[in-house]
Design an enzyme around this catalytic site. Structure first.
Site, mmCIF file in Angstrom:
data_model
loop_
_atom_site.group_PDB
_atom_site.id
_atom_site.type_symbol
_atom_site.label_atom_id
_atom_site.label_comp_id
_atom_site.label_asym_id
_atom_site.label_seq_id
_atom_site.Cartn_x
_atom_site.Cartn_y
_atom_site.Cartn_z
ATOM 1 C CG HIS A 412 37.936 -72.351 62.585
ATOM 2 N ND1 HIS A 412 38.786 -73.301 62.358
ATOM 3 C CD2 HIS A 412 38.582 -71.244 62.679
ATOM 4 C CE1 HIS A 412 40.207 -72.751 62.225
ATOM 5 N NE2 HIS A 412 39.930 -71.566 62.316
ATOM 6 C CD GLU A 413 37.149 -67.530 61.834
ATOM 7 O OE1 GLU A 413 37.799 -67.052 62.761
ATOM 8 O OE2 GLU A 413 37.894 -68.224 60.892
ATOM 9 C CG HIS A 416 40.208 -68.220 66.165
ATOM 10 N ND1 HIS A 416 41.247 -68.868 66.674
ATOM 11 C CD2 HIS A 416 39.926 -68.470 65.020
ATOM 12 C CE1 HIS A 416 41.821 -69.454 65.682
ATOM 13 N NE2 HIS A 416 41.182 -69.368 64.335
ATOM 14 C CG HIS A 419 41.856 -68.587 72.532
ATOM 15 N ND1 HIS A 419 42.968 -68.714 71.763
ATOM 16 C CD2 HIS A 419 42.664 -68.488 73.814
ATOM 17 C CE1 HIS A 419 44.163 -68.707 72.314
ATOM 18 N NE2 HIS A 419 43.839 -68.691 73.760
HETATM 19 ZN ZN LIG Z 1 41.314 -70.207 62.648
#
Ligand SMILES: [Zn+2]
Length: 626
Positions: A412-413, A416, A419
């Site tokens: 998940h992290e 980020h 991105h």
């Molecule tokens: Zn998040």
């Protein structure tokens, strides 16, 4: 600010606190600790950079009154302001990360305070900027943008965003009054914290096996509500919610004040309602919010299918109740173990569907010292990515505990982080600040891809069922629960807008109505005990304005994208990557639309409901085989 914490999203998930023992003797491999030297060579270098930025910030009001002279003057002033902002971002990242390495060290806390006060000084020294641009007016600003390509390229979006606020900006005197009142209007959140985290007298409780819970506070509740023994779960619910219930009137008065403050802002700034005021910053159409609520309601038969499955798997013979929501539907006979290396390897494999550019960035990140990954005494808890140092690289704080949740959090992290890399490589600094509305799609997509991957690669039927269950829980807690919160916020604001009053009891009644509706009380799916309808008082997010809906929309967007990418729909992958690269160069609703997804249409929400049904189809098929 690109500081994306998972903690908020996870606050409502069934998760036990990590049960690790901090082992000071065990050496940490250097690749598992971040290197803040990429930001500043030493704390002294930070101090020198801080003093320089402070001096430069002090000079920024010298540009006041110059922006309307010419395109070149406007560019000069905006460039000077942006340069200081960029330094302040970098200084803040270092201060915050250094503080989180060990939260008990005083000089680190002082550095964080210095960084915060520097940011406040910068805001104060540039507070004239927005009024000045508004007074110059759209026509002249647009003509300047035509004259200066650089002004347009770097600042065009920021200027457009400022000009958009003209109809909601008041005269100087009224703006001063509102600014002065701002601190008072922000107090309901402080009162909430004081009461819920400080003075609420949490009970003690003894469970069936003799386990004594000294203080059944939020953290203990989050752990013990998962109790496999049903009697224990009921005891935990009764004791915990009974405590909140005693303060229903006080919590009600506090939340009422919060709603009134939001309504006041909307009224004086000439918004039709508090929702449109809240959505204005992102230029988000109200239709997105209302479509989300409508589609969650349309998806309730799927949610009820899930609840019936839960009842069956937990072996509940009478009524499913609200205290049956948290124990795991599938348990493993042996614990799953994922080291950091395993998580990185799986992360690379899972995200390879995004193509070579994404993979290369992830490899680069893994090979650098960007992560503080292992739990340690004194270190900040939770997990986040901080991508605000535009000229350096993202940093990630994790507390990897070698379980599936840790693997999922890492993936998940890093969603980020990549991105941020794609964005920063493509956009100038001034257009790199992406919205939360987009941010969580980048990370939740990764979690969904991971979940599908783990289901596909499971070594046994037991493991496969476990992963399918995890995928389902993610949707229940993020989509249905957060949308119900969003619908509650809408309902309580509409009560005030209709001229009605809100008491704690009235808030509980509204909440009860929604709980019963979502959980199918009248249909006999779940029996909702009104004693638990005080749950609204427990949710801190209601003091952040209309905010939680973004968790649900992000998840719907992620479901639509992952579905299109996994089924190799032509162009889907490239459109997704292009959206990430677009960063903060446009409004999030428009960026989605360019990527082929209209968040005001039913399509993304239907994709998510489809995903949920698909997961349950797979569970049904495996259960039949058992
Ligand atoms: Zn998040």
């Amino acid at each position: 600010m690109k500081r994306i914490a998972l903690a908020a999203a996870l606050a409502f998930m069934p998760a036990l606190a990590p049960a690790y023992a901090a082992d000071a003797a065990k050496p940490v491999p250097p690749t598992y600790a971040w290197d803040l030297g990429d930001l500043y060579a030493s704390p002294e270098a930070w101090t020198a950079a801080h003093d320089k930025a402070l001096a430069e910030a002090g000079k920024l009001d010298g540009y006041k009154g110059t922006l309307g002279k010419s395109a070149a003057d406007m560019l000069t002033a905006l460039n000077a302001i942006s340069t200081v902002h960029r330094q302040v971002d970098r200084l803040s990242v270092y201060a915050s990360l250094k503080g989180d390495e060990n939260v008990t060290i005083a000089p680190n806390q002082e550095r964080e305070q210095l960084a915060q006060s520097l940011a406040a000084i910068l805001a104060e020294k540039t507070s004239w900027l927005t009024p000045e641009i508004l007074s110059i007016g759209a026509e002249k600003v647009k003509s300047f943008e035509k004259q200066s390509a650089e002004l347009d390229r770097r600042f065009g979006f920021i200027l457009d965003n400022i000009l958009r606020a003209a109809p909601h900006t008041l005269g100087a005197e009224a703006e001063d009054v509102l600014a002065a009142a701002g601190n008072v209007l922000a107090q309901p959140d402080n009162i909430y914290s004081q009461l819920s985290n400080g003075e609420l007298p949490f009970p003690t409780l003894t469970l069936g096996d003799g386990t004594k819970i000294e203080r059944l506070d939020q953290a203990a509740y989050t752990s013990y509500r998962q109790a496999p023994n049903r009697e224990d779960r009921k005891k935990v619910f009764d004791a915990f919610w009974g405590t909140w219930q005693k303060y229903e009137g006080t919590f009600g008065a506090d939340l009422n004040t919060q709603v009134l403050a939001e309504e006041l802002d909307a009224k004086v700034r000439k918004y039709p309602n508090a929702l449109s005021d809240a959505l204005f910053a992102d230029n988000m159409p109200e239709a997105v919010y209302r479509q989300l609520v409508a589609q969650a309601n349309a998806g309730l038969p799927t949610f009820h299918r899930y609840l019936k499955l839960r009842k069956k798997l937990l072996g509940i013979k009478d009524n499913l109740t609200y205290y049956d929501m948290y124990p795991s539907m599938f348990t493993l006979s042996h614990p799953l173990k994922f080291t950091v290396e395993d998580s990185e390897r799986i992360g690379l494999d899972v995200t390879s569907v995004y193509g070579p550019e994404y993979t290369a960035m992830l490899k680069k990140g893994f090979s650098g010292r960007w992560m503080d990954v292992l739990p340690r005494k004194g270190k900040a808890s939770g997990a986040y990515m901080n991508g605000s140092a535009y000229d350096v690289h993202p940093y990630l704080l994790l507390n990897h505990n070698d379980d599936y949740e840790s693997l999922s959090t890492l993936v998940h992290e890093w969603g980020h982080a990549v991105h941020t890399l794609l964005d920063d490589e493509t956009q100038p600094y001034e257009k790199s600040n992406y919205s939360t509305f987009i941010a969580e799609t980048a990370s939740i997509s990764n979690e969904m891809l991971l979940n599908d991957y783990m289901v596909a690669h499971a070594k046994s039927k037991e493991e496969k069922l476990y992963y399918l269950g995890q995928g389902l829980e993610l949707i229940r807690t993020t989509f249905f629960r957060q949308t119900m919160f969003g619908e509650f916020q809408l309902a309580i604001h509409e009560e005030i807008e209709k001229g009605h009053a809100l008491s704690g009891k009235h808030l509980s009644d509204i909440y009860c109505g929604l709980l019963k509706h979502y959980y199918g009380d009248a249909k006999g799916v779940t029996k909702i005990d009104p004693a638990y309808c005080i749950e609204w008082a427990f949710i801190p997010h209601f003091y952040y304005g209309f905010y939680v809906y973004q968790y649900a929309t992000s998840m719907a967007g992620a479901a639509a994208f992952t579905n299109a990418i996994e089924t190799k729909k032509p162009g889907a992958r490239d459109r997704f990557i292009a959206m990430l690269k677009a960063g903060g160069s446009d409004y999030p609703y428009d960026l989605y639309k360019k990527a082929g997804l209209d968040m005001a249409s039913p399509a993304p929400y239907r994709a998510l409901i489809g995903r949920m049904n698909h997961l349950m189809d797979e569970i049904d098929a495996l259960e039949v085989q058992k």
